[in-house]
Design a protein around this motif. Sequence first.
Motif, PDB file in Angstrom:
ATOM      1  N   GLN A  27       0.824  -1.202   0.000  1.00 42.59           N
ATOM      2  CA  GLN A  27       0.000   0.000   0.000  1.00 42.59           C
ATOM      3  C   GLN A  27       0.862   1.257   0.000  1.00 42.59           C
ATOM      4  OE1 GLN A  27      -2.609  -1.066   3.449  1.00 42.59           O
ATOM      5  NE2 GLN A  27      -4.256  -0.440   2.067  1.00 42.59           N
ATOM      6  N   VAL A  30       2.077   1.814  -3.490  1.00 39.41           N
ATOM      7  CA  VAL A  30       1.018   2.284  -4.381  1.00 39.41           C
ATOM      8  C   VAL A  30       0.690   3.745  -4.107  1.00 39.41           C
ATOM      9  CG1 VAL A  30      -1.400   1.954  -5.069  1.00 39.41           C
ATOM     10  CG2 VAL A  30       0.069  -0.035  -4.704  1.00 39.41           C
ATOM     11  N   GLN A  31       0.748   4.152  -2.858  1.00 40.69           N
ATOM     12  CA  GLN A  31       0.403   5.527  -2.488  1.00 40.69           C
ATOM     13  C   GLN A  31       1.503   6.532  -2.822  1.00 40.69           C
ATOM     14  OE1 GLN A  31      -0.424   4.706   1.614  1.00 40.69           O
ATOM     15  NE2 GLN A  31      -2.563   4.143   1.244  1.00 40.69           N
ATOM     16  N   GLU A 111      -2.283   7.899 -15.016  1.00 45.79           N
ATOM     17  CA  GLU A 111      -3.470   7.407 -14.320  1.00 45.79           C
ATOM     18  C   GLU A 111      -4.751   7.533 -15.129  1.00 45.79           C
ATOM     19  OE1 GLU A 111      -2.925  10.094 -11.187  1.00 45.79           O
ATOM     20  OE2 GLU A 111      -1.144   9.065 -10.420  1.00 45.79           O
ATOM     21  N   TRP A 117     -12.205   6.772 -12.124  1.00 46.51           N
ATOM     22  CA  TRP A 117     -11.866   5.810 -11.071  1.00 46.51           C
ATOM     23  C   TRP A 117     -12.939   5.828  -9.981  1.00 46.51           C
ATOM     24  CZ3 TRP A 117      -7.040   3.060 -10.270  1.00 46.51           C
ATOM     25  CH2 TRP A 117      -6.117   3.208 -11.300  1.00 46.51           C
ATOM     26  N   LEU A 122      -4.287   6.657  -6.410  1.00 46.38           N
ATOM     27  CA  LEU A 122      -3.222   6.299  -5.475  1.00 46.38           C
ATOM     28  C   LEU A 122      -3.784   5.933  -4.101  1.00 46.38           C
ATOM     29  CD1 LEU A 122      -0.480   8.962  -6.345  1.00 46.38           C
ATOM     30  CD2 LEU A 122      -0.929   6.747  -7.409  1.00 46.38           C
ATOM     31  N   SER A 123      -5.024   5.539  -4.046  1.00 46.06           N
ATOM     32  CA  SER A 123      -5.667   5.260  -2.749  1.00 46.06           C
ATOM     33  C   SER A 123      -5.126   3.992  -2.105  1.00 46.06           C
ATOM     34  CB  SER A 123      -7.180   5.128  -2.930  1.00 46.06           C
ATOM     35  OG  SER A 123      -7.503   3.962  -3.685  1.00 46.06           O
ATOM     36  N   ALA A 124      -4.752   2.994  -2.913  1.00 47.03           N
ATOM     37  CA  ALA A 124      -4.380   1.665  -2.402  1.00 47.03           C
ATOM     38  C   ALA A 124      -5.501   1.075  -1.552  1.00 47.03           C
ATOM     39  CB  ALA A 124      -3.077   1.717  -1.614  1.00 47.03           C
ATOM     40  N   TYR A 132      -6.610  -1.726  -4.895  1.00 47.65           N
ATOM     41  CA  TYR A 132      -6.774  -0.870  -6.058  1.00 47.65           C
ATOM     42  C   TYR A 132      -5.719   0.223  -6.086  1.00 47.65           C
ATOM     43  CZ  TYR A 132     -11.285  -3.079  -6.879  1.00 47.65           C
ATOM     44  OH  TYR A 132     -12.272  -3.996  -7.150  1.00 47.65           O
ATOM     45  N   GLY A 133      -5.378   0.654  -7.290  1.00 48.29           N
ATOM     46  CA  GLY A 133      -4.477   1.783  -7.447  1.00 48.29           C
ATOM     47  C   GLY A 133      -3.562   1.604  -8.638  1.00 48.29           C
ATOM     48  N   SER A 401      -6.161  -3.196 -10.267  1.00 49.68           N
ATOM     49  CA  SER A 401      -6.158  -3.856  -8.958  1.00 49.68           C
ATOM     50  C   SER A 401      -5.387  -5.166  -9.044  1.00 49.68           C
ATOM     51  CB  SER A 401      -7.589  -4.112  -8.471  1.00 49.68           C
ATOM     52  OG  SER A 401      -8.301  -4.909  -9.396  1.00 49.68           O
TER      53      SER A 401
END
Length: 429
Positions: A27, A30-31, A111, A117, A122-124, A132-133, A401
């Motif tokens: 995470q 991803v963020q 993105e 989305w 970039l939420s992860a 997701y991300g 994802s």
Amino acid sequence: MTLDPDLKSRILQAVEDGFAEQVSFTQQLVQTPSQRGQEHAIQDLLFRGLQSRGYAMDRFKMDRAAIEAHPGGSKYSDDHSDAPIVVGIHRPRDETGRSLILQSHLDVVPEGLHDMWDDPPLSAKIDGDWMYGRGAGDMKAGAAANIFALDALRRIGLQPAATVYVQSVVEEESTGNGALQTFLQGYTADAVFIPEPEEEMLVRTNTGVIWFQVQVRGVPVHVREMGEGANAIDAATRVMTALREMEEDWNAEKGEHPHFEDEAHPINLNIGKIEGGDWASSVPSWCNIDCRVSIYPGRSAEDAAREITERVKAFAQTDSFLSNNPPEVVFNGFHAEGYVLEPGSDAEAVLERAHESAIGAPLQSFMTAGYLDTRVYALYNKIPALCYGPKSRNIHGINESVSLSSVKKITQAMALFIAEWCGTEDITP
């Protein structure tokens, strides 16, 4: 030597025990933004993660002159990243096993429109089995798996009995020059393992990729006098038609290439970007189209590039406007050949056993029509190049994802592979 059943069980459990931490680290990756040219911070993050585990560290930039001089080097453009390559090095007390490269890339594609989305790119965010991300599947989950597969061995007091290089590169999505730089830097091993999102299968072969831009120039006039000008955008669309004919011809050759003959459409041309014109009420004087096309393994990028240029030139000579205003073809990124992983290597046999123990089914292989850094190791290091990784959805698309249950199983397979391929020794004598 195959692994003892008790050791297998301990390794599988060790991955399970560290998986919550692995998900958290994924995470974090991803963020962290890491589009092309913006990978410095995430490479620093990975550097610190490897350094904190006690690995010897190396960090270096790409050498443009050396890359451009190498036949596997792709074309530089103004957008080429200058972020560093990061390598964490495990060295055993006694080099009794076979060495290994674990590689990942942390650059991601753009993105797209954020309003498409379900959650910020970039939420992860984790929803059920899926994280997701942008980059979650391609391939930040794999970057984390490289580290945590080794962590699993440490958790039970073991480490590889051979040198292991954990390599994090950039430019995988644009040129492949990051992986090539590790080769030019002198890094090599007895095998390489890259956990790209490959649906829990092994890539048997993949295509090469070429990026190019066709630059068309028109004659600008006011729209009231359109007949006296020449619309560059209209002309560019005619060039696209000629490129589609080339794509059709290349696909018709699939029967001449093993592993591709049963594929419906192995060669894909993508018109990825179009820009042109300056004003809605002026006939556009310019139009650039950015394209990506795949090529069969065994065909040189230079040969394919030559045909692309000749095709555009030949079409222009048949066009009343373009014959006097020929388009220019500029190669501005991927210039990479494909590869075939020939069956029968010891590395593949070890992966087959590891996969069956972790997944519970025989390992399958397949062809993929996208670029993979494994081409560097297959073509230039000339070592077994294993590309194998978790299930994902919508990579390069909206709501990308990765399946966390698949990531866990893949990490278990990787830890088993490392233990058998490299051998193990106690961390403390």
